[in-house]
Design a protein around this motif. Structure first.
Motif, PDB file in Angstrom:
ATOM      1  N   ALA A   1     -35.047   4.599  59.818  1.00 26.81           N
ATOM      2  CA  ALA A   1     -34.797   5.876  59.138  1.00 26.81           C
ATOM      3  C   ALA A   1     -36.083   6.407  58.499  1.00 26.81           C
ATOM      4  O   ALA A   1     -37.000   5.642  58.203  1.00 26.81           O
ATOM      5  N   PRO A   2     -36.151   7.718  58.279  1.00 28.16           N
ATOM      6  CA  PRO A   2     -37.322   8.282  57.601  1.00 28.16           C
ATOM      7  C   PRO A   2     -37.453   7.704  56.186  1.00 28.16           C
ATOM      8  O   PRO A   2     -36.460   7.310  55.573  1.00 28.16           O
ATOM      9  N   SER A   3     -38.669   7.683  55.688  1.00 28.33           N
ATOM     10  CA  SER A   3     -38.901   7.228  54.318  1.00 28.33           C
ATOM     11  C   SER A   3     -38.134   8.136  53.348  1.00 28.33           C
ATOM     12  O   SER A   3     -37.816   9.286  53.671  1.00 28.33           O
ATOM     13  N   ALA A   4     -37.862   7.604  52.154  1.00 26.09           N
ATOM     14  CA  ALA A   4     -37.176   8.406  51.143  1.00 26.09           C
ATOM     15  C   ALA A   4     -37.979   9.666  50.820  1.00 26.09           C
ATOM     16  O   ALA A   4     -37.420  10.752  50.662  1.00 26.09           O
ATOM     17  N   GLU A   5     -39.301   9.530  50.765  1.00 27.36           N
ATOM     18  CA  GLU A   5     -40.166  10.676  50.480  1.00 27.36           C
ATOM     19  C   GLU A   5     -40.028  11.757  51.553  1.00 27.36           C
ATOM     20  O   GLU A   5     -39.855  12.934  51.242  1.00 27.36           O
TER      21      GLU A   5
ATOM     22  N   LEU B   1     -25.951   3.102  63.086  1.00 28.14           N
ATOM     23  CA  LEU B   1     -26.243   4.057  62.018  1.00 28.14           C
ATOM     24  C   LEU B   1     -27.744   4.038  61.775  1.00 28.14           C
ATOM     25  O   LEU B   1     -28.334   2.968  61.576  1.00 28.14           O
ATOM     26  N   VAL B   2     -28.378   5.210  61.812  1.00 33.03           N
ATOM     27  CA  VAL B   2     -29.829   5.290  61.647  1.00 33.03           C
ATOM     28  C   VAL B   2     -30.213   6.040  60.364  1.00 33.03           C
ATOM     29  O   VAL B   2     -31.316   6.567  60.256  1.00 33.03           O
ATOM     30  N   ASP B   3     -29.326   6.042  59.385  1.00 33.18           N
ATOM     31  CA  ASP B   3     -29.599   6.619  58.070  1.00 33.18           C
ATOM     32  C   ASP B   3     -30.016   5.497  57.117  1.00 33.18           C
ATOM     33  O   ASP B   3     -29.549   4.362  57.255  1.00 33.18           O
ATOM     34  N   ARG B   4     -30.852   5.806  56.150  1.00 33.85           N
ATOM     35  CA  ARG B   4     -31.265   4.816  55.161  1.00 33.85           C
ATOM     36  C   ARG B   4     -30.164   4.579  54.126  1.00 33.85           C
ATOM     37  O   ARG B   4     -30.024   3.478  53.595  1.00 33.85           O
ATOM     38  N   LEU B   5     -29.371   5.616  53.840  1.00 35.68           N
ATOM     39  CA  LEU B   5     -28.301   5.521  52.846  1.00 35.68           C
ATOM     40  C   LEU B   5     -26.946   5.439  53.546  1.00 35.68           C
ATOM     41  O   LEU B   5     -26.734   6.091  54.564  1.00 35.68           O
TER      42      LEU B   5
ATOM     43  N   SER C   1     -15.730   4.009  55.011  1.00 39.62           N
ATOM     44  CA  SER C   1     -15.646   2.552  54.912  1.00 39.62           C
ATOM     45  C   SER C   1     -16.367   1.924  56.097  1.00 39.62           C
ATOM     46  O   SER C   1     -16.501   2.535  57.160  1.00 39.62           O
ATOM     47  N   LYS C   2     -16.823   0.701  55.908  1.00 35.42           N
ATOM     48  CA  LYS C   2     -17.497   0.002  57.006  1.00 35.42           C
ATOM     49  C   LYS C   2     -16.540  -0.203  58.177  1.00 35.42           C
ATOM     50  O   LYS C   2     -16.942  -0.119  59.332  1.00 35.42           O
ATOM     51  N   ALA C   3     -15.270  -0.421  57.889  1.00 36.68           N
ATOM     52  CA  ALA C   3     -14.283  -0.601  58.956  1.00 36.68           C
ATOM     53  C   ALA C   3     -14.130   0.677  59.778  1.00 36.68           C
ATOM     54  O   ALA C   3     -14.080   0.641  61.009  1.00 36.68           O
ATOM     55  N   ASP C   4     -14.073   1.824  59.108  1.00 41.97           N
ATOM     56  CA  ASP C   4     -13.912   3.099  59.807  1.00 41.97           C
ATOM     57  C   ASP C   4     -15.140   3.448  60.642  1.00 41.97           C
ATOM     58  O   ASP C   4     -15.030   4.089  61.690  1.00 41.97           O
ATOM     59  N   ALA C   5     -16.312   3.040  60.193  1.00 39.74           N
ATOM     60  CA  ALA C   5     -17.552   3.367  60.907  1.00 39.74           C
ATOM     61  C   ALA C   5     -17.636   2.646  62.252  1.00 39.74           C
ATOM     62  O   ALA C   5     -18.220   3.169  63.197  1.00 39.74           O
ATOM     63  N   GLN C   6     -17.060   1.460  62.339  1.00 44.44           N
ATOM     64  CA  GLN C   6     -17.077   0.661  63.573  1.00 44.44           C
ATOM     65  C   GLN C   6     -18.484   0.576  64.162  1.00 44.44           C
ATOM     66  O   GLN C   6     -18.718   0.904  65.321  1.00 44.44           O
ATOM     67  N   LEU C   7     -19.418   0.116  63.331  1.00 43.79           N
ATOM     68  CA  LEU C   7     -20.815   0.024  63.746  1.00 43.79           C
ATOM     69  C   LEU C   7     -21.114  -1.266  64.489  1.00 43.79           C
ATOM     70  O   LEU C   7     -20.547  -2.310  64.183  1.00 43.79           O
ATOM     71  N   THR C   8     -22.034  -1.183  65.425  1.00 45.56           N
ATOM     72  CA  THR C   8     -22.623  -2.362  66.025  1.00 45.56           C
ATOM     73  C   THR C   8     -23.640  -2.909  65.036  1.00 45.56           C
ATOM     74  O   THR C   8     -23.719  -4.110  64.806  1.00 45.56           O
ATOM     75  N   GLU C   9     -24.421  -2.005  64.453  1.00 41.47           N
ATOM     76  CA  GLU C   9     -25.340  -2.387  63.389  1.00 41.47           C
ATOM     77  C   GLU C   9     -25.806  -1.162  62.616  1.00 41.47           C
ATOM     78  O   GLU C   9     -25.588  -0.028  63.031  1.00 41.47           O
ATOM     79  N   TRP C  10     -26.443  -1.438  61.483  1.00 36.17           N
ATOM     80  CA  TRP C  10     -27.006  -0.403  60.627  1.00 36.17           C
ATOM     81  C   TRP C  10     -28.510  -0.629  60.623  1.00 36.17           C
ATOM     82  O   TRP C  10     -28.998  -1.633  60.110  1.00 36.17           O
ATOM     83  N   CYS C  11     -29.241   0.270  61.200  1.00 37.18           N
ATOM     84  CA  CYS C  11     -30.684   0.126  61.396  1.00 37.18           C
ATOM     85  C   CYS C  11     -31.429   0.996  60.382  1.00 37.18           C
ATOM     86  O   CYS C  11     -31.971   2.045  60.729  1.00 37.18           O
ATOM     87  N   LYS C  12     -31.461   0.555  59.120  1.00 42.06           N
ATOM     88  CA  LYS C  12     -32.102   1.317  58.050  1.00 42.06           C
ATOM     89  C   LYS C  12     -33.607   1.461  58.254  1.00 42.06           C
ATOM     90  O   LYS C  12     -34.199   2.450  57.849  1.00 42.06           O
TER      91      LYS C  12
END
Length: 122
Positions: A49-53, A25-29, A35-46
């Protein structure tokens, strides 16, 4: 298939597929209603992701995409995002990599930009 060709972009809400490889997942949010189970991610790479601004300015308005790409690539050159991007390169070198986003149109998302950057090998 070279590692760069093995980078795919998909919506995180789509069911995982056997050929997804590493699912990142390459989103900040965190995506709403998932659910985390449904996403079946290897990792979440926040950190990649682009800055909030930048995310708020862009608002996934297609007419701003070209300028978003320029600004986002500039952000990727900064220390923390650059390290996160290197982590994605390592995953891509090991096998298929699927970049996931909650964005409705993944073709004009940061995931699409990241896939292009990884394919460039820069």
């Amino acid at each position: 298939m070279s590692p760069a060709e093995a980078v795919r972009v998909r919506r995180v809400y789509e069911a995982p597929e056997p050929d997804d490889g590493a699912r990142v997942l390459v989103d900040r949010l965190w995506p709403r209603g998932l659910s985390k189970a449904d996403a079946q991610l290897t990792e979440w790479c926040k950190d990649v992701a682009p800055s909030a601004e930048l995310r708020r300015w862009y608002g996934h308005q297609e007419e701003r995409f070209e300028r978003f790409v320029e600004r986002y690539r500039a952000e990727l050159a900064q220390e923390v995002p650059r390290q996160a991007l290197e982590r994605l390169r390592v995953l891509a070198a090991k096998g298929p990599l699927t970049l996931l986003t909650a964005t409705k149109d993944a073709s004009i998302s940061q995931a699409a930009v990241l896939a292009e950057v990884l394919q460039e090998g820069s």
